[in-house]
Each structure stands twice: as structure tokens, then as C-alpha cells.
Design an enzyme around this catalytic site. Structure first.
Site, PDB file in Angstrom:
ATOM      1  CB  SER A 124      31.663   1.191  10.471  1.00 10.17           C
ATOM      2  OG  SER A 124      31.738  -0.160  10.833  1.00 10.17           O
ATOM      3  CE1 TYR A 148      35.320   0.808   5.731  1.00 10.78           C
ATOM      4  CE2 TYR A 148      34.969  -0.589   7.666  1.00 10.78           C
ATOM      5  CZ  TYR A 148      34.473   0.277   6.701  1.00 10.78           C
ATOM      6  OH  TYR A 148      33.144   0.621   6.711  1.00 10.78           O
ATOM      7  CE  LYS A 152      33.718   4.010   6.852  1.00  8.81           C
ATOM      8  NZ  LYS A 152      33.249   4.967   5.840  1.00  8.81           N
TER       9      LYS A 152
HETATM   10  N1  LIG Z   1      28.141  -2.245   3.761  1.00 14.46           N
HETATM   11  C1  LIG Z   1      28.562  -2.310   5.015  1.00 14.46           C
HETATM   12  O1  LIG Z   1      28.564  -3.399   5.613  1.00 14.46           O
HETATM   13  C2  LIG Z   1      29.005  -1.073   5.767  1.00 14.46           C
HETATM   14  C3  LIG Z   1      29.067  -1.086   7.171  1.00 14.46           C
HETATM   15  C4  LIG Z   1      29.490   0.053   7.839  1.00 14.46           C
HETATM   16  C5  LIG Z   1      29.860   1.201   7.124  1.00 14.46           C
HETATM   17  N2  LIG Z   1      29.798   1.176   5.755  1.00 14.46           N
HETATM   18  C6  LIG Z   1      30.217   2.382   5.016  1.00 14.46           C
HETATM   19  O2  LIG Z   1      29.120   2.870   4.264  1.00 14.46           O
HETATM   20  C7  LIG Z   1      29.580   3.469   3.045  1.00 14.46           C
HETATM   21  C8  LIG Z   1      28.826   2.851   1.878  1.00 14.46           C
HETATM   22  O3  LIG Z   1      29.037   1.441   1.904  1.00 14.46           O
HETATM   23  P1  LIG Z   1      28.474   0.489   0.754  1.00 14.46           P
HETATM   24  O4  LIG Z   1      28.273  -0.847   1.360  1.00 14.46           O
HETATM   25  O5  LIG Z   1      27.380   1.152   0.029  1.00 14.46           O
HETATM   26  O6  LIG Z   1      29.783   0.427  -0.163  1.00 14.46           O
HETATM   27  P2  LIG Z   1      29.893   0.374  -1.758  1.00 14.46           P
HETATM   28  O7  LIG Z   1      31.296   0.000  -2.063  1.00 14.46           O
HETATM   29  O8  LIG Z   1      28.801  -0.434  -2.346  1.00 14.46           O
HETATM   30  O9  LIG Z   1      29.646   1.911  -2.150  1.00 14.46           O
HETATM   31  C9  LIG Z   1      30.660   2.889  -2.054  1.00 14.46           C
HETATM   32  C10 LIG Z   1      30.670   3.669  -3.355  1.00 14.46           C
HETATM   33  O10 LIG Z   1      31.673   4.679  -3.263  1.00 14.46           O
HETATM   34  C11 LIG Z   1      32.369   4.745  -4.500  1.00 14.46           C
HETATM   35  N3  LIG Z   1      33.694   5.309  -4.210  1.00 14.46           N
HETATM   36  C12 LIG Z   1      34.673   4.797  -3.437  1.00 14.46           C
HETATM   37  N4  LIG Z   1      35.728   5.623  -3.414  1.00 14.46           N
HETATM   38  C13 LIG Z   1      35.405   6.706  -4.171  1.00 14.46           C
HETATM   39  C14 LIG Z   1      36.080   7.903  -4.529  1.00 14.46           C
HETATM   40  N5  LIG Z   1      37.327   8.168  -4.127  1.00 14.46           N
HETATM   41  N6  LIG Z   1      35.437   8.791  -5.326  1.00 14.46           N
HETATM   42  C15 LIG Z   1      34.177   8.552  -5.766  1.00 14.46           C
HETATM   43  N7  LIG Z   1      33.489   7.421  -5.466  1.00 14.46           N
HETATM   44  C16 LIG Z   1      34.108   6.514  -4.670  1.00 14.46           C
HETATM   45  C17 LIG Z   1      32.380   3.316  -5.020  1.00 14.46           C
HETATM   46  O11 LIG Z   1      32.522   3.226  -6.416  1.00 14.46           O
HETATM   47  C18 LIG Z   1      31.012   2.798  -4.562  1.00 14.46           C
HETATM   48  O12 LIG Z   1      30.029   2.988  -5.558  1.00 14.46           O
HETATM   49  C19 LIG Z   1      31.086   3.252   3.004  1.00 14.46           C
HETATM   50  O13 LIG Z   1      31.719   4.413   3.475  1.00 14.46           O
HETATM   51  C20 LIG Z   1      31.292   2.107   3.974  1.00 14.46           C
HETATM   52  O14 LIG Z   1      32.569   2.112   4.553  1.00 14.46           O
HETATM   53  C21 LIG Z   1      29.366   0.080   5.066  1.00 14.46           C
END
Ligand SMILES: NC(=O)c1ccc[n+]([C@@H]2O[C@H](COP(=O)([O-])OP(=O)(O)OC[C@H]3O[C@@H](n4cnc5c(N)ncnc54)[C@H](O)[C@@H]3O)[C@@H](O)[C@H]2O)c1
Length: 336
Positions: A124, A148, A152
Site C-alpha cells: 500500500s 495496518y 504492510k
Molecule cells: N482497498 C484498498 O484501499 C487497499 C489499498 C492498499 C492495499 N490494500 C490491500 O489489498 C488487499 C486486498 O484488499 P481488498 O480491498 O480487496 O480487501 P477485502 O477485505 O475486500 O479482501 C480481503 C479478503 O481477504 C480475506 N481474508 C482476510 N484475512 C484472511 C485470512 N486470514 N485467511 C483467509 N482469507 C482472509 C477476506 O475475507 C477478504 O475476502 C489487502 O491486503 C489490503 O490490505 C487494499
């Protein structure tokens, strides 16, 4: 390639599954549904017109995940799974460190044991901390504002240490800016639980009438109109960036910003959202929120040059697709 997508029923993971299959890869999804719903799987299968193998497993459960690796031969892994709320991570640091770091360590450990060649990690822009934009991959990382963010930064560090003892492994660290939008079909998108923290989901709820008005935190920043400027990226463009990294990165650790390279202010977003969707967004200017910075956007030169990837979708597309997804499902039938 046969790809393990962890967190594949989440917001970014689900869109990436579509892009992978459209680019002739096969996919296995692992998700524990902590922040997603099983209905996403059937929506995905409708979109790609094929069934997708799915395991409901917590990634911190090494024994259960080992079985997935025994039953499938993976060429690559895209590791999305993790908890992602900055605010919640301040309240629940242990849950965040445990879930995000243990998951990453278990997945990369099995990747090595089962000789998987490629690994893509969701990082991120938060790892840059409070530094001046445009943000380049070569900048030193600064302390982030939340547990959080630290998961990362630490996740990146763990992968760099793994690369030292396993130089053939191709590791892509992708630093996302502000992912928004939804699939143009309206079948998959993002519907955060409770009151959204992020601007675009919040605007969508205000437009729908679920929330009364949007609070804009400060209009006295040194920006085009005084409101905060961020780098928004359509989730479909973001998903394509993962396919490019998976296909092109060969060996060693490669870090890329995934953003548009352009900043857009809160007021600009509101104006575009209203215009594209013919809706009204009532808003009020309130005091700055502590920890917020004026401007944050990516330098995307490296990813343009090395992966030939750049964004193609506009803020108009993001606003239209988010609204389309919001309108397609009422809250009782929402898939995310
Ligand atoms: N959306 C954003 O703004 C953003 C920005 C920067 C980085 N990210 C990173 O990108 C990744 C995806 O983000 P997103 O927006 O799709 O999030 P999201 O919460 O929609 O998707 C994450 C998925 O991971 C699953 N999950 C979490 N912990 C788990 C575990 N221990 N075992 C199995 N499944 C698990 C959740 O059920 C969910 O379906 C994350 O790592 C997030 O930190 C997201």
C-alpha cells in the site's frame, strides 16, 4: 499459469480473478470470508462462465493450507488476504499483526516448500508515510500511522529476506494508491461493512440517501481547491496490473506503485460523481482530520517502463461503475 489467489472473494481479489481467467490463467481461491460473502463466488462464475475452485480456509491454519498445496500445483500466488481497516487496526493491533503477518508467513513458507515460482504481494502507498508526492519506489519507507500500515511494511521486509535465500523466486510488491470503482457488469464491487471510511464508498452511500451528508475534512490545504488530493485507481486497472506483474516479473524482488500518477481533490470527485450519475451529494466542510496529509499521488514511471502497464480508466468511469454496482443490488442482496 495456475494461480492461487488468497482473499480472492474480496474487492481487489475478485476483480483480479476475472482478469486472470480472461488472460487464460486458471485460478484457485482461498478465503475465510471474514470480509467477503460466498455469493461473490457465484457472481464471479457467472462473469467468467466457468466454475472456480474455492477453499474456505483461514491462511493462518498452516495444516489446512498445506492440503490445498498438496491437491494443486501452483505456478504463482497472488496474496491479497488481509485485514485492511486503518482505524480498526489502531483499536485491534494484535488481531491485525496476527492475521496479516502470520498469513503472509504461512503462504510464503508453503510457496517455498512447494517450489512456486511467482509471488505477488498486496502492499500500500501507506508504507511511504508522510512524504512529498510524487512518491517513488526508491524512497526510504517512513513510519506509518497505523498497525495496518506496519503490517504492510513488515510484509515487504519479510519477502525481501526470503528473496535473499531464494533468489530465483519472482516477488512483486505492489503498492496500491486508492482503489475504487467496480466491474462494469455491476456483478462485483465493494460494499464495506458499516459506515465507510473511504471517500468514494461514502459518497455512494450519501448519493443513495443511506447517509445524510459527506463531511469534507478541511478545505484549507495547499491544493487546487483546498481539499485533500489523492491518486484514485479503477479496480479493473489495478487488477490488470497484477496480471502484468505475474507474467513479466522474472526473479528477485520488484516493487511497483500502482496508481494513475495523477491527484484528484475531494471537491473534484464530488463534482464528477454528481455529473456522471445525475445525483446530488450534500456536503459540509469540517475541521481537518488528524493524520491526514494534503496530497498523495504516485510516480508511475517504473511500472510504465518495466511492465508496460498504465491506467486507462478515468475518474468518470470509477464514479459511473461504483454507482452502477450500488444500484444493481439493494443492501439485502449485496455481494460484498
Ligand atoms: N482497498 C484498498 O484501499 C487497499 C489499498 C492498499 C492495499 N490494500 C490491500 O489489498 C488487499 C486486498 O484488499 P481488498 O480491498 O480487496 O480487501 P477485502 O477485505 O475486500 O479482501 C480481503 C479478503 O481477504 C480475506 N481474508 C482476510 N484475512 C484472511 C485470512 N486470514 N485467511 C483467509 N482469507 C482472509 C477476506 O475475507 C477478504 O475476502 C489487502 O491486503 C489490503 O490490505 C487494499
Amino acid at each position: 499459469m495456475n494461480i492461487l489467489v488468497t482473499g480472492g472473494l474480496g474487492f481487489i481479489g475478485s476483480h483480479t480473478v476475472v482478469e486472470l481467467i480472461e488472460n487464460s490463467h486458471t485460478v484457485v481461491i482461498v478465503d475465510n470470508l471474514i470480509n467477503s460473502k460466498i455469493e461473490v463466488l457465484s457472481h464471479l462464475e457467472t462473469l467468467v462462465k466457468q466454475s472456480i475452485p474455492f477453499y474456505q480456509i483461514d491462511l493462518t491454519d498452516e495444516e489446512a493450507l498445506t492440503q490445498v498445496f498438496e491437491e494443486n500445483k501452483f505456478d504463482g500466488i497472488i496474496h491479497f488476504a488481509g485485514l485492511k481497516s486503518v482505524g480498526e487496526s489502531v483499536e485491534k493491533p494484535i488481531e491485525y499483526y496476527l492475521n496479516n503477518l502470520v498469513s503472509t508467513m504461512v503462504v510464503i513458507k508453503l510457496a517455498q516448500e512447494f517450489s512456486v515460482g511467482k509471488f505477488v504481494f498486496s502492499s500500500s502507498a501507506t508504507v511511504y508515510g508522510d512524504q512529498d508526492s510524487p512518491l517513488r519506489e526508491t524512497l526510504d519507507l517512513k513510519e506509518t500511522t497505523s498497525p495496518y500500515g506496519e503490517t504492510k511494511t513488515m510484509g515487504e521486509r519479510i519477502l525481501k529476506d526470503i528473496a535473499k535465500i531464494n533468489p530465483k523466486l519472482a516477488i512483486s510488491i505492489l503498492r496500491y494508491f486508492n482503489p475504487v470503482g467496480a466491474h462494469p457488469s455491476g456483478l462485483i464491487g465493494e460494499n464495506p461493512n458499516g459506515i465507510p471510511n473511504n471517500l468514494m464508498p461514502y459518497i455512494t452511500k450519501v448519493a443513495k440517501g443511506d447517509l445524510k451528508q459527506l463531511d469534507i475534512f478541511g478545505d484549507d490545504y495547499d491544493t487546487i481547491d483546498g481539499t485533500g488530493v489523492r491518486d484514485y485507481i479503477h479496480v479493473v486497472d489495478l487488477a490488470k496490473g497484477h496480471v502484468a506483474a505475474l507474467e513479466l516479473v522474472e526473479s528477485g524482488v520488484h516493487t511497483y506503485n500502482l496508481g494513475s500518477g495523477k491527484g484528484t481533490s475531494v471537491l473534484e470527485i464530488i463534482i464528477i460523481f454528481q455529473k456522471v450519475n445525475s445525483v446530488k451529494i450534500p456536503y459540509k466542510i469540517v475541521r481537518r482530520r488528524s493524520g491526514d496529509i494534503a496530497t498523495c499521488f504516485a510516480d508511475v514511471t517504473k511500472v510504465n517502463d518495466e511492465l508496460g502497464w498504465k491506467t486507462t480508466l478515468t475518474i468518470e468511469d470509477m464514479c459511473r461503475d461504483m454507482w452502477n454496482f450500488e444500484m444493481k443490488f439493494d443492501n439485502s442482496t449485496r455481494v460484498l
